[in-house]
Design an enzyme around this catalytic site. Structure first.
Site, PDB file in Angstrom:
ATOM      1  N   SER A   1      47.702  51.255  50.561  1.00 52.75           N
ATOM      2  CA  SER A   1      46.256  50.871  50.204  1.00 52.75           C
ATOM      3  C   SER A   1      45.868  50.192  51.684  1.00 52.75           C
ATOM      4  CB  SER A   1      46.440  49.474  49.260  1.00 52.75           C
ATOM      5  OG  SER A   1      44.948  48.910  49.280  1.00 52.75           O
TER       6      SER A   1
ATOM      7  N   TYR B   1      49.568  41.588  44.957  1.00 51.26           N
ATOM      8  CA  TYR B   1      49.112  43.195  45.318  1.00 51.26           C
ATOM      9  C   TYR B   1      49.388  43.425  46.883  1.00 51.26           C
ATOM     10  CZ  TYR B   1      46.263  47.414  45.855  1.00 51.26           C
ATOM     11  OH  TYR B   1      45.549  48.679  45.993  1.00 51.26           O
TER      12      TYR B   1
END
Length: 272
Positions: free
Chosen positions: A164, A177
């Site tokens: 990501s 996350y």
């Protein structure tokens, strides 16, 4: 891709978003794909979108379905919770039973967790859920794929981890996350090094603002590092899928170690 043999892939989190787009792209271009996810109905929708012959494997139960071999591409739908070792073992067993080998794992399944929660208020159970899915799940799938690729003949294969932008730079209130995505980069590097003797190529795709259910709020405004809300641009998820396929179809002698694919004008370079 070698035209003499259909290549075999596993895509985790294949029932929606980036996983669905990547699976559809692979299926439409001649790959046979095991679609892994927690909801069989969503996996079936992915197969239907690709126009693929679909079968259901007994994910989580240690068995595989018996697919009709009437035409390509073929999709094997396997109910899988990647955080459960038994489910991951059943997924790999289903792929071996159905296809005999594995050429690609797109390690995509993941969750953002509760959004907008400050560090001091994040419940440990929520933290653990994100870690179990994003990091432990990625490890379990990569470990199982690695074993298969090492043992099969011809030896080797490719693993692509879905990192990501948050593997580089966090958003506000994203500690779980972001921590897992930073850890995923270490997993990618270690697997890449350890896979060299066995022809196992491992890379990572870091994605920013692909248009999926997870990013649908972004055009309306999301929290920025300065505390303000601001709209963010998104990009077509199909562009991510094409990048995954490009990485997947390289010969094993070549590897995209890290690729960043993002909406051009999103706040990444200079974020914060």
């Amino acid at each position: 891709m070698n035209a003499m043999r259909t290549k075999i892939a596993i895509v985790t989190g294949a029932g929606s978003g980036i996983g669905r787009a990547a699976a559809v792209e692979l299926l439409r271009t001649g790959w046979s794909v095991a679609l892994a996810g927690r909801r069989e109905d969503k996996l079936a929708e992915t197969a239907a979108e690709a126009g693929a012959t679909a079968d259901t494997g007994a994910g989580g139960a240690g068995g595989a379905g018996t697919a009709a071999r009437a035409g390509a591409p073929e999709a094997l739908c396997v109910r899988t919770d990647v955080s459960r070792p038994g489910d991951v073992d059943a997924l790999l067993a289903a792929v071996r039973d159905r296809f005999g080998r594995l050429d690609l794992l797109f390690n995509n399944a993941g969750t953002f967790g509760p959004g907008g929660v400050p560090v001091e208020e994040l419940d440990y159970a929520a933290w653990r859920h994100v870690v179990d899915t994003n990091l432990n799940g990625a490890f379990l799938c990569a470990q199982a794929a690695y074993r298969q690729m090492k043992e099969q003949d011809p030896q080797g294969g490719r693993i692509i981890n879905n990192g990501s932008i948050s593997a580089h730079t966090p958003r506000p209130h994203s500690v779980a996350y972001t921590a897992t995505k930073h850890a995923l980069t270490g997993l990618t590097k270690s697997l890449s090094l350890d896979g060299r003797p066995y022809g196992i190529a491992v890379g990572q795709i870091d994605i920013g603002n692909a248009a999926t259910d997870m990013t649908e709020r972004m055009p309306a405004g999301v929290l920025q590092a300065n505390g303000q809300l601001a709209p963010e641009p998104v990009m077509d998820v199909a562009d991510v899928a094409r990048t995954v396929r490009h990485m997947a179809e390289l010969p094993l002698e070549a590897n995209v170690q890290f690729a960043t694919v993002m909406a051009t004008a999103m706040p990444y370079v200079g974020r914060g």
